[in-house]
Design a protein around this motif. Structure first.
Motif, PDB file in Angstrom:
ATOM      1  N   PHE A  25       5.152  -1.473  -6.259  1.00  0.00           N
ATOM      2  CA  PHE A  25       4.032  -0.663  -6.868  1.00  0.00           C
ATOM      3  C   PHE A  25       3.533   0.649  -6.451  1.00  0.00           C
ATOM      4  CE2 PHE A  25       2.824  -5.269  -4.674  1.00  0.00           C
ATOM      5  CZ  PHE A  25       2.748  -5.734  -6.039  1.00  0.00           C
ATOM      6  N   ASN A  28       6.278   2.509  -3.770  1.00  0.00           N
ATOM      7  CA  ASN A  28       5.916   1.134  -2.264  1.00  0.00           C
ATOM      8  C   ASN A  28       7.237   0.232  -2.614  1.00  0.00           C
ATOM      9  OD1 ASN A  28       5.897  -0.295  -0.463  1.00  0.00           O
ATOM     10  ND2 ASN A  28       3.554  -0.272  -0.647  1.00  0.00           N
ATOM     11  N   ALA A  30       7.494  -3.046  -2.515  1.00  0.00           N
ATOM     12  CA  ALA A  30       7.491  -3.985  -1.332  1.00  0.00           C
ATOM     13  C   ALA A  30       8.388  -4.882  -1.452  1.00  0.00           C
ATOM     14  CB  ALA A  30       5.574  -4.716  -2.433  1.00  0.00           C
ATOM     15  N   GLY A  51       2.906  -6.592   5.453  1.00  0.00           N
ATOM     16  CA  GLY A  51       3.087  -6.104   5.254  1.00  0.00           C
ATOM     17  C   GLY A  51       4.743  -5.809   4.257  1.00  0.00           C
ATOM     18  N   ALA A  52       5.547  -7.038   5.356  1.00  0.00           N
ATOM     19  CA  ALA A  52       6.854  -7.408   5.254  1.00  0.00           C
ATOM     20  C   ALA A  52       6.989  -7.366   3.635  1.00  0.00           C
ATOM     21  CB  ALA A  52       7.497  -8.040   5.753  1.00  0.00           C
ATOM     22  N   GLY A  53       6.250  -8.119   2.764  1.00  0.00           N
ATOM     23  CA  GLY A  53       6.655  -8.281   1.508  1.00  0.00           C
ATOM     24  C   GLY A  53       6.448  -9.579   1.087  1.00  0.00           C
ATOM     25  N   LYS A  54       6.303 -10.419   1.896  1.00  0.00           N
ATOM     26  CA  LYS A  54       6.291 -11.829   2.279  1.00  0.00           C
ATOM     27  C   LYS A  54       5.069 -12.391   0.595  1.00  0.00           C
ATOM     28  CE  LYS A  54       4.417 -12.474   6.421  1.00  0.00           C
ATOM     29  NZ  LYS A  54       4.120 -10.444   6.609  1.00  0.00           N
ATOM     30  N   THR A  55       3.787 -12.010   0.615  1.00  0.00           N
ATOM     31  CA  THR A  55       2.480 -12.459   0.135  1.00  0.00           C
ATOM     32  C   THR A  55       3.836 -12.013  -1.510  1.00  0.00           C
ATOM     33  OG1 THR A  55       1.492 -12.016   1.355  1.00  0.00           O
ATOM     34  CG2 THR A  55       0.443 -12.215  -1.078  1.00  0.00           C
TER      35      THR A  55
HETATM   36  N1  LIG Z   1      -0.928  -5.179  -6.475  1.00  0.00           N
HETATM   37  C1  LIG Z   1      -0.532  -4.418  -4.625  1.00  0.00           C
HETATM   38  N2  LIG Z   1      -0.847  -3.103  -5.237  1.00  0.00           N
HETATM   39  C2  LIG Z   1       0.102  -2.220  -4.348  1.00  0.00           C
HETATM   40  N3  LIG Z   1       0.222  -2.563  -3.399  1.00  0.00           N
HETATM   41  C3  LIG Z   1       0.509  -3.046  -3.097  1.00  0.00           C
HETATM   42  C4  LIG Z   1      -0.315  -4.806  -3.825  1.00  0.00           C
HETATM   43  N4  LIG Z   1      -0.248  -5.972  -3.371  1.00  0.00           N
HETATM   44  C5  LIG Z   1       0.761  -5.552  -1.958  1.00  0.00           C
HETATM   45  N5  LIG Z   1       0.558  -4.309  -1.767  1.00  0.00           N
HETATM   46  C6  LIG Z   1       2.102  -3.521  -1.071  1.00  0.00           C
HETATM   47  O1  LIG Z   1       2.859  -3.540  -0.883  1.00  0.00           O
HETATM   48  C7  LIG Z   1       3.348  -3.834   0.249  1.00  0.00           C
HETATM   49  C8  LIG Z   1       3.590  -5.671   0.466  1.00  0.00           C
HETATM   50  O2  LIG Z   1       2.439  -6.481   0.620  1.00  0.00           O
HETATM   51  P1  LIG Z   1       3.514  -7.636   0.593  1.00  0.00           P
HETATM   52  O3  LIG Z   1       3.635  -8.163   0.340  1.00  0.00           O
HETATM   53  O4  LIG Z   1       1.536  -8.687   0.373  1.00  0.00           O
HETATM   54  O5  LIG Z   1       2.986  -7.833   2.845  1.00  0.00           O
HETATM   55  P2  LIG Z   1       2.726  -9.624   3.860  1.00  0.00           P
HETATM   56  O6  LIG Z   1       2.495 -10.298   3.402  1.00  0.00           O
HETATM   57  O7  LIG Z   1       4.350  -9.878   3.928  1.00  0.00           O
HETATM   58  O8  LIG Z   1       1.456  -8.748   4.756  1.00  0.00           O
HETATM   59  C9  LIG Z   1       2.576  -3.838   1.296  1.00  0.00           C
HETATM   60  O9  LIG Z   1       2.887  -1.608   1.458  1.00  0.00           O
HETATM   61  C10 LIG Z   1       1.077  -3.665   0.521  1.00  0.00           C
HETATM   62  O10 LIG Z   1       0.736  -2.710   0.424  1.00  0.00           O
END
Ligand SMILES: Nc1ncnc2c1ncn2[C@@H]1O[C@H](COP(=O)(O)OP(=O)(O)O)[C@@H](O)[C@H]1O
Ligand SMILES: [Mg+2]
Lengths: 333, 271
Positions: A25, A28, A30, A51-55
């Motif tokens: 992103f 970043n 992710a 913030g590890a990138g799980k979602t």
């Molecule tokens: N739609 C998005 N736009 C910009 N940055 C994103 C978006 N989704 C996630 N991020 C960034 O990507 C990184 C990983 O996020 P995420 O996958 O949600 O982590 P987790 O689920 O492990 O907490 C984070 O730094 C988050 O801020």
């Protein structure tokens, strides 16, 4: 046809096969090259701090997000080439409830059932059945606005099970739940797997992964930093671990240095301070360690030898403690 | 989870595409969802109820004398004009609400289900034809109360209403597109008004085209809204069908053919 069939049978051992998944992103990273192999019929835990990138990883596996690089297959079907087939094989329970706030629980489930091709009668029956199973019958007619976090989570999970998908993604299924509701959720997940589903869940809680998962991938800054069964991971830091509490925290640096020199391992300092943890391969070495500490005049408050917890595994692998994110919790509760 | 075993991936009959039957079924289900939402929050129908009433009264009494000599003669001109203007303006609301709706988590679920990709959008737009129906009915009712007696008869009035509703549904795809690509609901409203304001006012909806300066006349004649207004006037006031009706319907079909695919594509690409 038969050729294709054989291809699928061979690959069906893996519910998920991802290699080199990348999602950026802006600047970043992710998800930064994630490989995952989830055996069919198991509970697979993806463990990592906020913030590890799980979602982001789950969203790519669930066809909700297009990977920038790498590939992923669900039961042998490529998420980029055959997304519509993949969608017939998965159920997704996102980190934030994906149900319709304006409607009642029954209406939500009936609409999802209808979309999945059930008839009006079947949809009603399915909705009743699921609400009953998840203990939501009482609240079936109420608008979701008045639902607690736990109720919403259960409804969300119920909605993911309508089509009885062979693979279910659960993104932080218990974050923000009270301990009793969390235990119920754990039971539900275990029952799911008994009936033949494969579950991929993410969690920030080491205890949860320990409790549920057959295999675990530890993920940090968008990369898998360790992978294996719970026992393998625990084993990777030694069969047992040494816990030392020292009397004066100003001795901390010296004490760690001595521990690392004598035991020839990496040590970890607990965030509360005054505590050192280190894997212990040979029990004899402890004698040497104690002598060395005495020689340096470092006084101990407590000493114990324990089986390693996943917390320590994480600490050892990533080199830092797991900070719980308050914001994250509030967002869900 | 009733202990019945889950059917494994290899035993399933899997399809890689959705047939037209599924597109229709999914769209109707999504439209049903839209109607349920309107039923839950009827206050969102305020604008669509008030606008036709206020506009009909206001425009008729302000312009009636100046343009047609008196209110009575102006009604056959203005009621079709207001009908088109009100219903099409209402279709902006569709874009704005779709945008708000899409920001909610439930759209993630729609995306992860094996349904026709167009259904969540088409269904929402279809449900909103209920708004256009309310606006049309109220405009004609207000006209009737003020003394409008369309010579085309009730059948043609209903037909004219249906045509306007169909065209508004087509046009709502434009606003749905804005809804999908813009950052938030407020900007959808903004862009849509900028597009629609000149289109509805620089038409023959309120004043005859020949009273305008030459350049504007040229625009008014080409404006698709003018064709729709003329078609409605012909139907309601004379019961006749002409080229304007055909042009309007073809125009509507073209809009859907262009905007439906690009809207769905943009929708799928959103993360
Ligand atoms: N739609 C998005 N736009 C910009 N940055 C994103 C978006 N989704 C996630 N991020 C960034 O990507 C990184 C990983 O996020 P995420 O996958 O949600 O982590 P987790 O689920 O492990 O907490 C984070 O730094 C988050 O801020
Ligand atoms: Mg997350």
């Amino acid at each position: 046809m038969s050729n294709e069939y054989r291809k699928i049978v061979e690959k069906a051992d893996w519910a998920v096969e991802a290699s080199g998944l990348v999602k950026t992103f802006g600047d970043n990273h992710a998800v930064d090259g994630v490989d995952l192999q989830v055996p069919t019929g198991s509970i697979y835990g993806v463990l990592g701090p906020n913030g590890a990138g799980k979602t982001t990883t789950i969203r790519m596996l669930a066809t909700l997000l297009r990977p920038d690089a790498g590939s992923a297959k669900i039961f042998g079907y490529d998420v980029a080439k055959d997304p519509q087939i993949v969608r017939q094989l998965i159920g997704v329970t996102g980190q934030y409830a994906s149900v319709d706030e304006a409607l009642s629980a029954t209406e939500n489930l009936v609409i999802f059932s209808r979309l999945l091709g059930l008839s009006r009668q079947e949809s009603k029956r399915k909705a009743e059945e699921l609400l009953e199973e998840f203990g939501l019958t009482e609240a079936a007619k109420r608008p979701l606005k008045n639902f607690s976090g736990g109720m919403r989570r259960r409804l969300d999970l119920a909605a993911s099970l309508i089509a009885q998908p062979p693979l279910i993604f659960l993104d932080e299924p218990t974050t923000g739940l009270d301990p009793r509701t969390r235990n119920q959720m754990w039971d539900t997940i275990r029952r799911l797997v008994k009936s033949g589903s494969t579950v991929l869940l993410t969690t920030q809680y080491l205890q949860e992964a320990d409790e549920l998962a057959d295999r675990i991938a530890v993920i940090d800054h968008g990369r898998v930093v360790a992978e294996g069964t719970v026992d393998e991971l625990k084993g990777s830091i030694g069969t047992s671990s040494l816990h030392l509490s020292i009397q004066h925290t100003q001795d901390m640096q010296d004490a760690r240095r001595i521990v690392e020199q004598v035991l020839k391992v990496q040590s970890a300092a607990s965030p509360e301070g005054g505590k050192i943890t280190a894997p212990m391969a040979h029990a004899d070495r402890v004698t040497d360690l104690l002598i060395a500490l005495r020689e340096q005049g470092i006084q101990l408050a407590e000493l114990s030898v324990q089986k390693p917890t996943l917390d320590e595994v994480f600490l050892t692998i990533t080199g830092e403690g797991v900070k719980e994110d308050k914001q994250e919790k509030e967002g869900i509760a | 989870m009733k202990n019945q075993p889950i059917m494994q991936a290899t035993e399933r009959h899997l399809k890689n595409h959705s047939g037209i039957g599924q597109v229709i079924r999914n769209t109707l289900t999504m439209a049903y969802r839209g109607l349920l939402k309107i039923k839950r929050t009827p206050e969102q129908l305020f604008d669509v109820t008030l606008q036709p009433i206020i506009f009909t009264l206001m425009f008729t009494y302000i312009f009636g004398g100046a343009i047609s000599g008196n209110v009575q003669n102006y009604l056959p001109v203005i009621i079709p004009g207001i009908l088109v203007q009100t219903v099409i303006t209402t279709s902006i609301v569709t874009g704005v609400q779709l945008r708000e709706d899409m920001d909610k988590g439930v759209f993630d679920r729609f995306k992860s289900l094996p349904i026709a990709r167009i259904a969540p959008l088409a269904g929402a737009l279809l449900a909103d034809t209920i708004r256009y129906t309310i606006a049309s009915t109220l405009t004609f009712t207000m006209g009737y109360i003020m003394g409008y007696r369309p010579e085309g008869g009730l059948g043609n009035v209903i037909l004219a209403g249906l045509i306007v509703i169909a065209c508004a549904w087509a046009i709502s795809w434009i606003f749905a597109f804005f809804g999908v690509i813009s950052r938030n609901a407020t900007s959808v409203q903004g862009i849509s008004m900028i597009v629609l304001f000149p289109l509805t006012f620089l038409s023959n909806a309120f004043v005859p085209a020949d009273t305008l300066p030459k350049v504007l006349q040229w625009f008014v004649k080409f404006n698709p809204i003018s064709h729709l207004v003329t078609a409605v006037r012909e139907l309601t006031n004379a019961g006749t069908v002409g080229w304007d009706l055909i042009i309007s319907l073809v125009g509507a079909a073209v809009i859907v053919a262009i905007f439906a695919p690009i809207t769905v594509r943009a929708y799928m690409r959103r993360t």
